[in-house]
Design a protein around this motif. Structure first.
Motif, mmCIF file in Angstrom:
data_model
loop_
_atom_site.group_PDB
_atom_site.id
_atom_site.type_symbol
_atom_site.label_atom_id
_atom_site.label_comp_id
_atom_site.label_asym_id
_atom_site.label_seq_id
_atom_site.Cartn_x
_atom_site.Cartn_y
_atom_site.Cartn_z
ATOM 1 N N LYS A 1 -19.230 -6.208 0.538
ATOM 2 C CA LYS A 1 -19.012 -7.293 -0.422
ATOM 3 C C LYS A 1 -17.533 -7.666 -0.508
ATOM 4 C CE LYS A 1 -19.293 -8.197 -5.379
ATOM 5 N NZ LYS A 1 -19.454 -7.554 -6.689
ATOM 6 N N GLY A 2 -16.683 -6.671 -0.752
ATOM 7 C CA GLY A 2 -15.261 -6.948 -0.950
ATOM 8 C C GLY A 2 -14.553 -7.447 0.286
ATOM 9 N N THR A 3 -14.861 -6.821 1.431
ATOM 10 C CA THR A 3 -14.128 -7.198 2.640
ATOM 11 C C THR A 3 -14.390 -8.635 3.055
ATOM 12 O OG1 THR A 3 -13.562 -6.444 4.875
ATOM 13 C CG2 THR A 3 -15.892 -6.499 4.309
ATOM 14 N N ALA A 4 -15.511 -9.190 2.631
ATOM 15 C CA ALA A 4 -15.855 -10.560 3.025
ATOM 16 C C ALA A 4 -15.040 -11.608 2.283
ATOM 17 C CB ALA A 4 -17.343 -10.806 2.802
ATOM 18 N N VAL A 5 -14.468 -11.236 1.142
ATOM 19 C CA VAL A 5 -13.775 -12.241 0.325
ATOM 20 C C VAL A 5 -12.346 -11.858 -0.050
ATOM 21 C CG1 VAL A 5 -15.922 -13.153 -0.648
ATOM 22 C CG2 VAL A 5 -14.754 -11.272 -1.805
ATOM 23 N N ASN A 6 -12.023 -10.572 -0.045
ATOM 24 C CA ASN A 6 -10.717 -10.151 -0.555
ATOM 25 C C ASN A 6 -9.632 -10.229 0.506
ATOM 26 O OD1 ASN A 6 -11.809 -9.599 -3.058
ATOM 27 N ND2 ASN A 6 -12.143 -7.427 -2.628
ATOM 28 N N ASN A 7 -8.466 -10.662 0.080
ATOM 29 C CA ASN A 7 -7.273 -10.658 0.923
ATOM 30 C C ASN A 7 -6.065 -10.473 0.009
ATOM 31 O OD1 ASN A 7 -5.967 -10.761 3.397
ATOM 32 N ND2 ASN A 7 -5.638 -12.964 3.291
ATOM 33 N N SER A 8 -6.160 -9.460 -0.834
ATOM 34 C CA SER A 8 -5.225 -9.300 -1.949
ATOM 35 C C SER A 8 -3.829 -8.888 -1.498
ATOM 36 C CB SER A 8 -5.749 -8.236 -2.921
ATOM 37 O OG SER A 8 -7.025 -8.587 -3.404
ATOM 38 N N THR A 9 -2.852 -9.360 -2.258
ATOM 39 C CA THR A 9 -1.471 -8.916 -2.123
ATOM 40 C C THR A 9 -0.769 -9.207 -3.437
ATOM 41 O OG1 THR A 9 0.494 -8.957 -0.712
ATOM 42 C CG2 THR A 9 -0.522 -11.085 -1.238
ATOM 43 N N ASN A 10 0.430 -8.695 -3.565
ATOM 44 C CA ASN A 10 1.282 -9.025 -4.703
ATOM 45 C C ASN A 10 2.721 -8.901 -4.224
ATOM 46 O OD1 ASN A 10 2.800 -9.166 -7.096
ATOM 47 N ND2 ASN A 10 1.163 -8.225 -8.300
ATOM 48 N N LYS A 11 3.397 -10.035 -4.112
ATOM 49 C CA LYS A 11 4.772 -10.031 -3.582
ATOM 50 C C LYS A 11 5.691 -9.172 -4.445
ATOM 51 C CE LYS A 11 3.850 -12.819 -0.168
ATOM 52 N NZ LYS A 11 4.214 -14.222 -0.141
ATOM 53 N N LYS A 12 5.409 -9.065 -5.751
ATOM 54 C CA LYS A 12 6.239 -8.219 -6.613
ATOM 55 C C LYS A 12 6.141 -6.761 -6.170
ATOM 56 C CE LYS A 12 5.748 -11.209 -10.685
ATOM 57 N NZ LYS A 12 7.067 -11.808 -10.582
ATOM 58 N N PHE A 13 4.929 -6.317 -5.843
ATOM 59 C CA PHE A 13 4.742 -4.949 -5.371
ATOM 60 C C PHE A 13 5.451 -4.741 -4.036
ATOM 61 C CE2 PHE A 13 2.569 -1.755 -2.872
ATOM 62 C CZ PHE A 13 2.453 -0.698 -3.761
ATOM 63 N N VAL A 14 5.262 -5.663 -3.120
ATOM 64 C CA VAL A 14 5.840 -5.539 -1.779
ATOM 65 C C VAL A 14 7.363 -5.478 -1.854
ATOM 66 C CG1 VAL A 14 6.075 -6.693 0.456
ATOM 67 C CG2 VAL A 14 3.852 -6.670 -0.710
ATOM 68 N N LEU A 15 7.962 -6.391 -2.586
ATOM 69 C CA LEU A 15 9.425 -6.437 -2.688
ATOM 70 C C LEU A 15 9.967 -5.214 -3.423
ATOM 71 C CD1 LEU A 15 9.882 -10.234 -3.470
ATOM 72 C CD2 LEU A 15 10.419 -9.054 -1.315
ATOM 73 N N HIS A 16 9.231 -4.747 -4.449
ATOM 74 C CA HIS A 16 9.662 -3.565 -5.201
ATOM 75 C C HIS A 16 9.722 -2.340 -4.295
ATOM 76 C CE1 HIS A 16 10.021 -0.786 -8.629
ATOM 77 N NE2 HIS A 16 9.147 -0.031 -7.980
ATOM 78 N N PHE A 17 8.656 -2.104 -3.518
ATOM 79 C CA PHE A 17 8.644 -0.908 -2.678
ATOM 80 C C PHE A 17 9.570 -1.039 -1.480
ATOM 81 C CE2 PHE A 17 5.414 1.259 -5.052
ATOM 82 C CZ PHE A 17 5.707 2.592 -4.778
ATOM 83 N N ASP A 18 9.770 -2.236 -0.994
ATOM 84 C CA ASP A 18 10.747 -2.431 0.078
ATOM 85 C C ASP A 18 12.139 -2.035 -0.422
ATOM 86 O OD1 ASP A 18 11.507 -3.589 2.780
ATOM 87 O OD2 ASP A 18 12.711 -4.865 1.444
ATOM 88 N N ALA A 19 12.517 -2.535 -1.583
ATOM 89 C CA ALA A 19 13.836 -2.206 -2.133
ATOM 90 C C ALA A 19 13.936 -0.726 -2.493
ATOM 91 C CB ALA A 19 14.109 -3.071 -3.362
ATOM 92 N N LYS A 20 12.874 -0.181 -3.087
ATOM 93 C CA LYS A 20 12.880 1.215 -3.532
ATOM 94 C C LYS A 20 13.066 2.179 -2.364
ATOM 95 C CE LYS A 20 9.836 4.451 -6.025
ATOM 96 N NZ LYS A 20 10.857 4.856 -7.019
ATOM 97 N N LEU A 21 12.297 1.983 -1.309
ATOM 98 C CA LEU A 21 12.370 2.921 -0.192
ATOM 99 C C LEU A 21 13.626 2.714 0.645
ATOM 100 C CD1 LEU A 21 8.612 3.220 0.561
ATOM 101 C CD2 LEU A 21 10.163 5.131 0.260
ATOM 102 N N ARG A 22 14.135 1.506 0.692
ATOM 103 C CA ARG A 22 15.408 1.309 1.396
ATOM 104 C C ARG A 22 16.554 1.976 0.629
ATOM 105 N NH1 ARG A 22 14.426 -1.518 5.776
ATOM 106 N NH2 ARG A 22 12.720 -3.038 5.779
ATOM 107 N N ARG A 23 16.487 1.966 -0.691
ATOM 108 C CA ARG A 23 17.477 2.709 -1.487
ATOM 109 C C ARG A 23 17.372 4.210 -1.226
ATOM 110 N NH1 ARG A 23 15.764 -0.522 -5.760
ATOM 111 N NH2 ARG A 23 14.586 1.238 -6.630
ATOM 112 N N GLU A 24 16.130 4.708 -1.182
ATOM 113 C CA GLU A 24 15.928 6.149 -1.065
ATOM 114 C C GLU A 24 16.178 6.671 0.340
ATOM 115 O OE1 GLU A 24 12.030 6.983 -2.608
ATOM 116 O OE2 GLU A 24 12.527 6.266 -4.620
ATOM 117 N N LEU A 25 15.885 5.854 1.345
ATOM 118 C CA LEU A 25 15.947 6.332 2.729
ATOM 119 C C LEU A 25 17.071 5.708 3.541
ATOM 120 C CD1 LEU A 25 12.120 6.304 3.532
ATOM 121 C CD2 LEU A 25 13.523 8.241 2.804
ATOM 122 N N GLY A 26 17.736 4.728 2.969
ATOM 123 C CA GLY A 26 18.782 4.040 3.716
ATOM 124 C C GLY A 26 18.284 2.691 4.195
ATOM 125 N N GLY A 27 19.162 1.704 4.141
ATOM 126 C CA GLY A 27 18.767 0.324 4.418
ATOM 127 C C GLY A 27 18.242 0.073 5.813
#
Length: 200
Positions: A1-27
């Motif tokens: 059911k879900g795979t046929a219609v869902n294509n979820s994302t959230n740019k706030k989540f993506v940008l947050h974790f990109d910045a967070k892990l680059r801070r923690e692991l180096g740019g």
């Protein structure tokens, strides 16, 4: 059911974790993420746009067969069908690879309770020390054509107790996000599994 219609994302989540892990692991770190139950694959595509290596695993072959959403471009290179309740190993250049971020949005409740240890064993095996596992769960029922799709309907406290008793390498943590910044969540009963794999 879900795979046929869902294509979820959230740019706030993506940008947050990109910045967070680059801070923690180096740019300049080569960052990797894996999304379990990836449906149309948009979350993976968004991380890849920021230079991450991304992998999505989906239990249904619907999107693969119909080349739906991001499967048209990423099937069998970054998006794969897989039963996450069975042992699997993701490889990069022929070698086992681990990820800095593993996500699962409204997936865990679809897993039969006896299969949960296998799912979490796979997660821990694929998670880098210091890496994050972030998931949303729901405790409500979802009956579709007479079938109950939610097989493990636990509260957040029940999930945390279960994980805490079995996976000492996973440490519950605050990832610094508000409810609306996650990719998916249950509006009435928001529940998130937020873990970091211990370095030791």
């Amino acid at each position: 059911k879900g795979t046929a219609v869902n294509n979820s994302t959230n740019k706030k989540f993506v940008l947050h974790f990109d910045a967070k892990l680059r801070r923690e692991l180096g740019g300049n770190a080569a960052l990797r993420m894996m999304d379990l139950g990836c449906a149309g694959g948009q979350t993976i595509a968004d991380f890849m746009t920021l230079g991450w290596q991304g992998v999505g695993l989906e239990g249904s072959d619907f999107s693969l067969k119909f080349r739906r959403a991001n499967w048209a471009q990423l099937a069998n290179t970054h998006l794969f069908t897989c039963d996450i309740t069975k042992p699997y190993q993701v490889k990069l250049d022929g070698q086992p690879v681990r990820f800095h971020l593993i996500t699962a949005w409204e997936v865990m409740e679809h897993i039969a309770t006896p299969d949960l240890p296998a799912v979490f064993d796979n997660i821990v095996r694929h998670l880098e020390p210091g890496g994050y596992f972030v998931a949303s769960t729901t405790e409500t029922s979802d009956i579709h054509m007479g079938l109950e799709l939610h097989q493990t309907r636990w509260t957040n406290d029940a999930w945390r107790k279960w994980v805490g008793q079995r996976y000492p390498d996973l440490e519950y943590t605050d990832v610094g996000l508000k409810i609306y910044q996650f990719v998916r969540y249950n509006f009435l009963h928001p529940s998130f599994l937020l873990y970091r794999r211990r370095n030791s």
